[in-house]
Design an enzyme around this catalytic site. Structure first.
Site, mmCIF file in Angstrom:
data_model
loop_
_atom_site.group_PDB
_atom_site.id
_atom_site.type_symbol
_atom_site.label_atom_id
_atom_site.label_comp_id
_atom_site.label_asym_id
_atom_site.label_seq_id
_atom_site.Cartn_x
_atom_site.Cartn_y
_atom_site.Cartn_z
ATOM 1 N N TYR A 197 31.672 -89.015 11.867
ATOM 2 C CA TYR A 197 32.514 -88.024 11.185
ATOM 3 C C TYR A 197 32.997 -88.583 9.851
ATOM 4 O O TYR A 197 32.922 -87.913 8.811
ATOM 5 C CB TYR A 197 33.708 -87.660 12.066
ATOM 6 C CG TYR A 197 34.762 -86.837 11.375
ATOM 7 C CD1 TYR A 197 34.585 -85.478 11.160
ATOM 8 C CD2 TYR A 197 35.945 -87.428 10.920
ATOM 9 C CE1 TYR A 197 35.555 -84.722 10.512
ATOM 10 C CE2 TYR A 197 36.915 -86.688 10.279
ATOM 11 C CZ TYR A 197 36.722 -85.332 10.074
ATOM 12 O OH TYR A 197 37.685 -84.597 9.420
ATOM 13 N N SER A 214 38.442 -86.251 3.866
ATOM 14 C CA SER A 214 39.393 -86.696 4.887
ATOM 15 C C SER A 214 39.778 -88.131 4.590
ATOM 16 O O SER A 214 39.002 -88.884 4.000
ATOM 17 C CB SER A 214 38.753 -86.613 6.280
ATOM 18 O OG SER A 214 39.526 -87.300 7.240
#
Length: 255
Positions: free
Chosen positions: A160, A146
């Site tokens: 995350y 990501s």
């Protein structure tokens, strides 16, 4: 050169909707037989399978929790049994922010949930398919990073972001381990991808507009944008590419 995955068995985790669904459909359109996976929303998973079959492809849905090693074994075994061979292409798409939480309020339970769904699932899915790929002397593993892995993510998403950075580092290490067996390991790293549960759940309309305004290509990405990169990495076109990351973010972060 046409991408031809005929005869290949692909497995895409978290492929009942969004990016995972687009990837599963793209791989099937390339000729692969596709294992579709979901955790809870079986109806969505069945829609993915139906879309693949309607286009003339082959697919099977397996509901399984990819944070559990026993469930991972059952998932892979069922896909391989259905299609009569071992997995050739693994796409570790399953992942989740879970919840935005400032570090000062982070609990051990939430920390573990985030790390399990993003990092543990990737590690143990790879472990499960590697023996079959090694026996064939070939395989494609595509893991999901990501843009958060590079910039720390938005508010309340530092764990995350850390989990995705760990996926990136792990994938590079695995790429070195697996290369001598003819297996490539690469990553795709999406930026702001619209039409996904992630942003429907965690991103306000105001934040969405502000983010898009700062993207050089002036639009959100689509699940199909990510699927195209995965299709390339799964194909022979990417046979000399391993340990690399394709950034899919419209230019919002250039490296």
């Amino acid at each position: 050169m046409k991408i031809d995955l005929t005869g290949k068995i692909a497995l895409v985790t978290g492929s009942n909707a969004g990016i995972g669904r687009a990837i599963a459909i793209a791989l099937a359109a390339g000729g692969a037989k596709v294992g579709v996976n979901c955790l809870r929303n079986v109806a969505q998973g069945e829609e993915t399978v139906a879309a693949i079959r309607a286009a003339g492809g082959e697919a099977v849905l397996v509901q399984a929790d990819v944070t559990d090693a026993a469930e991972i074994d059952r998932l892979v075994s069922e896909v391989e049994r259905t299609f009569g061979g071992t997995v050739d292409i693994l796409v570790n798409n399953a992942g989740h922010l879970v919840k935005r939480q400032p570090n000062i309020d982070m609990t051990e339970e939430l920390y573990q949930q985030i790390m399990d769904v993003n990092l543990k699932s990737t590690v143990f899915m790879c472990k499960r398919v590697l023996p079959g790929m090694k026996a064939k002397g070939a395989g494609r593993i595509i893991n999901m990073s990501s843009v958060a892995a590079h910039n720390g993510g938005g508010p309340g998403s530092s764990i995350y972001a850390a989990s995705k950075a760990a996926v990136s580092a792990y994938s590079k290490g695995l790429a070195k381990e697996a290369a001598s067996s003819g297996i490539t390991v690469n990553l795709v790293s999406p930026g702001f991808i619209g039409n996904t549960m992630f942003h429907s759940t965690f991103t306000t309309d105001e934040a969405r507009k502000a983010t898009v305004a700062g993207i050089p290509l002036q639009r959100e990405g689509t699940p199909e944008d990510v699927a195209g990169a995965v299709l390339y990495l799964a194909s022979d076109l990417a046979s000399y590419l391993t340990g690399e990351t394709i950034e899919i973010n419209g230019g919002m972060m250039m490296r």
